[in-house]
Design an enzyme around this catalytic site. Structure first.
Site, PDB file in Angstrom:
ATOM      1  N   HIS A 337       0.826  -1.211   0.000  1.00 57.95           N
ATOM      2  CA  HIS A 337       0.000   0.000   0.000  1.00 57.95           C
ATOM      3  C   HIS A 337       0.864   1.267   0.000  1.00 57.95           C
ATOM      4  O   HIS A 337       0.995   1.951   1.007  1.00 57.95           O
ATOM      5  CB  HIS A 337      -0.927  -0.049   1.224  1.00 57.95           C
ATOM      6  CG  HIS A 337      -2.130   0.841   1.132  1.00 57.95           C
ATOM      7  ND1 HIS A 337      -3.293   0.466   0.496  1.00 57.95           N
ATOM      8  CD2 HIS A 337      -2.369   2.105   1.599  1.00 57.95           C
ATOM      9  CE1 HIS A 337      -4.191   1.444   0.584  1.00 57.95           C
ATOM     10  NE2 HIS A 337      -3.636   2.452   1.250  1.00 57.95           N
ATOM     11  N   GLU A 375      -1.230   3.017  -4.930  1.00 60.13           N
ATOM     12  CA  GLU A 375      -1.549   4.268  -5.628  1.00 60.13           C
ATOM     13  C   GLU A 375      -0.308   5.097  -5.911  1.00 60.13           C
ATOM     14  O   GLU A 375       0.066   5.964  -5.113  1.00 60.13           O
ATOM     15  CB  GLU A 375      -2.538   5.102  -4.796  1.00 60.13           C
ATOM     16  CG  GLU A 375      -3.929   4.507  -4.723  1.00 60.13           C
ATOM     17  CD  GLU A 375      -4.915   5.404  -3.988  1.00 60.13           C
ATOM     18  OE1 GLU A 375      -4.499   6.424  -3.401  1.00 60.13           O
ATOM     19  OE2 GLU A 375      -6.120   5.077  -4.006  1.00 60.13           O
ATOM     20  N   TYR A 437     -13.357   7.534  -5.486  1.00 61.28           N
ATOM     21  CA  TYR A 437     -14.115   7.917  -4.297  1.00 61.28           C
ATOM     22  C   TYR A 437     -15.331   8.672  -4.829  1.00 61.28           C
ATOM     23  O   TYR A 437     -15.188   9.656  -5.563  1.00 61.28           O
ATOM     24  CB  TYR A 437     -13.228   8.730  -3.315  1.00 61.28           C
ATOM     25  CG  TYR A 437     -12.406   7.766  -2.473  1.00 61.28           C
ATOM     26  CD1 TYR A 437     -11.340   7.067  -3.035  1.00 61.28           C
ATOM     27  CD2 TYR A 437     -12.781   7.456  -1.155  1.00 61.28           C
ATOM     28  CE1 TYR A 437     -10.633   6.113  -2.315  1.00 61.28           C
ATOM     29  CE2 TYR A 437     -12.084   6.505  -0.424  1.00 61.28           C
ATOM     30  CZ  TYR A 437     -11.020   5.830  -0.999  1.00 61.28           C
ATOM     31  OH  TYR A 437     -10.353   4.884  -0.296  1.00 61.28           O
ATOM     32  N   GLU A 463      -9.875  -0.463  -5.017  1.00 65.59           N
ATOM     33  CA  GLU A 463     -10.266   0.358  -3.863  1.00 65.59           C
ATOM     34  C   GLU A 463     -11.260   1.412  -4.311  1.00 65.59           C
ATOM     35  O   GLU A 463     -11.063   2.077  -5.330  1.00 65.59           O
ATOM     36  CB  GLU A 463      -9.028   1.028  -3.249  1.00 65.59           C
ATOM     37  CG  GLU A 463      -9.359   1.777  -1.958  1.00 65.59           C
ATOM     38  CD  GLU A 463      -8.160   2.547  -1.388  1.00 65.59           C
ATOM     39  OE1 GLU A 463      -7.100   1.924  -1.182  1.00 65.59           O
ATOM     40  OE2 GLU A 463      -8.311   3.762  -1.178  1.00 65.59           O
ATOM     41  N   TRP A 497     -13.264   0.481   0.558  1.00 64.17           N
ATOM     42  CA  TRP A 497     -12.467   1.027   1.659  1.00 64.17           C
ATOM     43  C   TRP A 497     -13.414   1.609   2.672  1.00 64.17           C
ATOM     44  O   TRP A 497     -14.158   2.515   2.289  1.00 64.17           O
ATOM     45  CB  TRP A 497     -11.529   2.124   1.112  1.00 64.17           C
ATOM     46  CG  TRP A 497     -10.621   2.706   2.148  1.00 64.17           C
ATOM     47  CD1 TRP A 497     -10.854   3.768   2.961  1.00 64.17           C
ATOM     48  CD2 TRP A 497      -9.321   2.227   2.482  1.00 64.17           C
ATOM     49  NE1 TRP A 497      -9.786   4.006   3.781  1.00 64.17           N
ATOM     50  CE2 TRP A 497      -8.833   3.074   3.511  1.00 64.17           C
ATOM     51  CE3 TRP A 497      -8.524   1.167   2.051  1.00 64.17           C
ATOM     52  CZ2 TRP A 497      -7.570   2.884   4.102  1.00 64.17           C
ATOM     53  CZ3 TRP A 497      -7.280   0.995   2.621  1.00 64.17           C
ATOM     54  CH2 TRP A 497      -6.815   1.861   3.641  1.00 64.17           C
ATOM     55  N   LYS A 502     -12.888   3.050  12.291  1.00 63.65           N
ATOM     56  CA  LYS A 502     -12.312   4.384  12.519  1.00 63.65           C
ATOM     57  C   LYS A 502     -13.412   5.421  12.284  1.00 63.65           C
ATOM     58  O   LYS A 502     -14.247   5.255  11.390  1.00 63.65           O
ATOM     59  CB  LYS A 502     -11.155   4.625  11.545  1.00 63.65           C
ATOM     60  CG  LYS A 502     -10.510   5.999  11.703  1.00 63.65           C
ATOM     61  CD  LYS A 502      -9.232   6.143  10.920  1.00 63.65           C
ATOM     62  CE  LYS A 502      -8.730   7.588  10.998  1.00 63.65           C
ATOM     63  NZ  LYS A 502      -7.447   7.774  10.336  1.00 63.65           N
ATOM     64  N   GLU A 504     -14.475   7.784  10.524  1.00 62.99           N
ATOM     65  CA  GLU A 504     -14.417   8.560   9.268  1.00 62.99           C
ATOM     66  C   GLU A 504     -15.468   7.973   8.327  1.00 62.99           C
ATOM     67  O   GLU A 504     -15.853   6.807   8.457  1.00 62.99           O
ATOM     68  CB  GLU A 504     -13.006   8.535   8.651  1.00 62.99           C
ATOM     69  CG  GLU A 504     -12.517   7.158   8.262  1.00 62.99           C
ATOM     70  CD  GLU A 504     -11.102   7.159   7.665  1.00 62.99           C
ATOM     71  OE1 GLU A 504     -10.420   8.199   7.682  1.00 62.99           O
ATOM     72  OE2 GLU A 504     -10.673   6.094   7.179  1.00 62.99           O
TER      73      GLU A 504
HETATM   74  C1  IDC Z   1      -6.826   6.949   4.249  1.00 65.31           C
HETATM   75  C2  IDC Z   1      -7.534   6.537   5.512  1.00 65.31           C
HETATM   76  C3  IDC Z   1      -7.237   7.517   6.607  1.00 65.31           C
HETATM   77  C4  IDC Z   1      -5.746   7.675   6.724  1.00 65.31           C
HETATM   78  C5  IDC Z   1      -5.146   8.050   5.394  1.00 65.31           C
HETATM   79  C6  IDC Z   1      -3.640   8.149   5.425  1.00 65.31           C
HETATM   80  O1  IDC Z   1      -8.908   6.422   5.283  1.00 65.31           O
HETATM   81  O2  IDC Z   1      -7.804   7.094   7.806  1.00 65.31           O
HETATM   82  O3  IDC Z   1      -5.473   8.670   7.685  1.00 65.31           O
HETATM   83  O4  IDC Z   1      -5.470   7.088   4.446  1.00 65.31           O
HETATM   84  O5  IDC Z   1      -3.075   6.983   5.711  1.00 65.31           O
HETATM   85  C7  IDC Z   1      -6.727   6.259  -0.766  1.00 65.31           C
HETATM   86  C8  IDC Z   1      -5.716   5.413  -0.112  1.00 65.31           C
HETATM   87  C9  IDC Z   1      -6.099   5.090   1.305  1.00 65.31           C
HETATM   88  C10 IDC Z   1      -6.756   6.279   1.987  1.00 65.31           C
HETATM   89  C11 IDC Z   1      -8.051   6.544   1.254  1.00 65.31           C
HETATM   90  C12 IDC Z   1      -8.876   7.694   1.869  1.00 65.31           C
HETATM   91  O6  IDC Z   1      -5.445   4.247  -0.835  1.00 65.31           O
HETATM   92  O7  IDC Z   1      -4.931   4.714   1.984  1.00 65.31           O
HETATM   93  O8  IDC Z   1      -7.014   5.924   3.311  1.00 65.31           O
HETATM   94  N1  IDC Z   1      -7.756   6.844  -0.141  1.00 65.31           N
HETATM   95  O9  IDC Z   1      -8.147   8.875   1.815  1.00 65.31           O
HETATM   96  N2  IDC Z   1      -6.762   6.615  -2.018  1.00 65.31           N
HETATM   97  C13 IDC Z   1      -7.786   7.441  -2.223  1.00 65.31           C
HETATM   98  C14 IDC Z   1      -8.445   7.616  -1.010  1.00 65.31           C
END
Ligand code: IDC
Length: 542
Positions: A337, A375, A437, A463, A497, A502, A504
């Site tokens: 990751h 990513e 997202y 994801e 995801w 957590k 959020e």
């Molecule tokens: C986010 C988690 C968050 C954390 C952050 C940094 O939700 O709690 O603080 O990472 O580590 C991604 C990433 C994924 C992210 C997620 C949301 O792959 O690690 O997790 N996100 O931001 N890509 C797009 C969005």
């Protein structure tokens, strides 16, 4: 030494010298008192002994090596092979001390007989010894590939490629070792049904072709191997996955749609708790989830590359997830990751070491999928950095695991899948990651997806979130549904995801949920969790 003995010795050596120098024995001896008739040599004296071919020999699929005992005084040897009617000379060896011969260019899984004769050259004439007894050998059969299987709740039928030989041996892995469970004594029968098995259990089989040399030795080829699970779990029904066209397909070649949940970072808080068997079972049975993704951050605090104790902890969690998923018949994604590290090449050597270890360990697991860079971001592009990294990692994994699916991340947080069109990796079981997202990435990214899918690019949404790209705020049910409908219409898989509590928006569980033992139903779910569960359930026919 007395005089008589000395004289005899002298006469014998004179005769030998005469022979070597080519003097006709006995001719023109005149009054030579040292040439008594008793030491004149006849042809029989030069005839070398009969050769004894050694019992042991070696063989491959297209060659046989035989060895024999040295015959004293021999000038060389001749090797013959039986062609079914006659003994045909195949080689002459002009050295008395060479006692081995490798016959190449042979057919696999075939019986071959050899004889060897010694000869002794005297005065330009070859004197031949008696031929050895016939030596029976065979080449090995070629490797078998298990081409297909079918199964009930208590039996597996194996089908394999036909090879040359006498038949096939079937093995089953039982409590730690391979046990021969059947010999199929007909080379045209390329199928065997293993019965008496238990439902919801995983089995491993091997099949190899063999040829006997009729003298007790069996020369078998390389085994074909399969691992199969019985029952109705996703893994039991679908087996090993592969890529066909723009889709992932199951062992029968039918399109298979991954519907998964991703963990949050497995090194943080209690986020790996979801990997218990109890909780994965709820995801499988109550949600209709077939895949669990284990997000192993590489650089953020406590990430894989930030210390060896973090690395070993992370590997233990990955292993727990892989094994629990396997026993439940679910697929498991090992996700390198990268996020803050941006450029996958930054920790390439650690990634190579990690995936070497993983692919060695899980090469025979049907449920493992490798995701080699979550990513890429920070301006890196497919042609610039990512493709080269992916090439290296795919080669790394393929050294051990020849066919598992490998997910390759793309630029701009895995949105630049279009950069891969016309520039794919040559490996046929790679798929390319698209992440969205729902409240951030909308029509424009959907149309990019459609273009890529229609061009034949295998894409997976490894994801996605129901909210803003930050993971917090902006829950958007309608955009999420638009995305999932589109992906469903193409049978393209997706992974949400994240399966954690957590606080959020992206989290599926309410904070405070005991992830080690999640409950069926919706009582522990967030808005996002409820949407995902109900969508997945309906797709799974629940
Ligand atoms: C986010 C988690 C968050 C954390 C952050 C940094 O939700 O709690 O603080 O990472 O580590 C991604 C990433 C994924 C992210 C997620 C949301 O792959 O690690 O997790 N996100 O931001 N890509 C797009 C969005």
């Amino acid at each position: 030494m007395n005089f008589v003995k000395k004289l005899t010795a002298f006469m014998l050596s004179a005769a030998a010298a005469a022979a070597v120098m080519g003097y006709a024995q006995g001719a023109d001896s005149g009054s030579n008192i040292f040439q008594p008739s008793s030491v004149i040599c006849s042809a029989a004296d030069y005839t070398p002994a009969k050769v004894t071919v050694k019992a042991d020999y070696s063989c491959t699929t297209n060659a046989v090596r035989i060895n024999w005992n040295k015959v004293s005084g021999a000038s060389g040897y001749r090797v013959y092979r039986y062609n079914g009617k006659n003994w045909v000379k195949i080689a002459t060896i002009h050295s008395g001390s060479t006692t081995t011969y490798r016959n190449s260019g042979l057919s696999s899984g075939t019986l071959y007989q050899y004889k060897v004769k010694a000869y002794k050259k005297v005065n330009g004439t070859n004197y031949w010894g008696e031929a050895s007894e016939a030596k029976y050998t065979s080449t090995k059969s070629k490797a078998v590939t298990i081409t297909s299987t079918s199964q009930t709740t208590s039996a597996v039928r194996l089908n394999w490629t036909k090879q040359t030989g006498n038949g096939y041996q079937v093995f089953q892995y039982k409590s730690g070792s391979w046990v021969k469970i059947a010999t199929v004594r007909d080379v045209n029968t390329t199928t065997y049904r293993v019965s008496g098995l238990s439902n919801n259990t995983e089995y491993q089989f091997k099949v190899r072709a063999y040829r006997t040399d009729t003298k007790g030795r069996v020369n078998a080829g390389t085994c074909g191997y399969v691992r199969r699970m019985l029952g109705s779990s996703p893994l039991a029904k679908n087996g090993p996955l592969s890529v066909s066209g723009a889709n992932i397909v199951n062992m029968k070649g039918a399109k298979f749609q991954i519907r998964g949940m991703s963990t949050h970072g497995i090194m943080w808080e209690n986020f790996s708790d979801i990997l218990t068997k109890e909780s994965l079972k709820v995801l499988r049975d109550d949600w209709g989830v077939n895949t669990i993704r284990m997000a192993m951050y590489t650089e953020e605090w406590g990430g894989y590359t930030t210390g060896s104790s973090y690395a070993s902890q992370a590997k233990a969690k990955v292993n727990q997830g892989v094994e629990n998923a396997r026993s439940l018949g679910m697929y498991a994604i090992i996700d390198w990751h990268i996020l803050q590290d941006g450029n996958p090449q930054k920790h390439q050597s650690e990634a190579v070491a990690f995936f070497t270890e993983m692919s060695k360990k899980y090469k025979d697991y049907n449920n493992v999928i490798y995701e080699i860079c979550n990513e890429p971001n920070g301006g890196v592009t497919w042609t610039g950095q990512i493709k080269s990294y992916c090439n290296t990692l795919v080669k790394t994994i393929r050294k051990y695991d020849p066919d598992a699916i490998i997910i390759c991340g793309t630029g701009t947080w895995s949105q630049d899948i279009d950069q891969v069109i016309g520039n794919r990796l040559s490996d046929k079981n790679c798929v390319y990651a698209l992440h969205f997202y729902a409240n951030t990435h909308t029509d424009w990214l959907r149309s990019r997806f459609t273009t890529c899918y229609n061009s034949g690019l295998p894409v997976i949404v490894s994801e996605f979130g129901t909210c803003d790209a930050s993971g917090n705020g902006g829950f958007n049910a309608s955009q999420t549904k638009t995305w999932l409908s589109l992906l469903d219409s193409k049978n393209v898989g997706y992974i949400n995801w994240s399966a954690c509590g957590k606080s959020e928006t992206a989290s599926a569980f309410l904070s405070g949920t005991n992830l080690k033992a999640i409950k069926s139903g919706t009582s522990q779910l967030t808005e996002s969790g409820k949407l995902i569960r109900s969508w997945y359930r309906s797709r799974a026919g629940k």
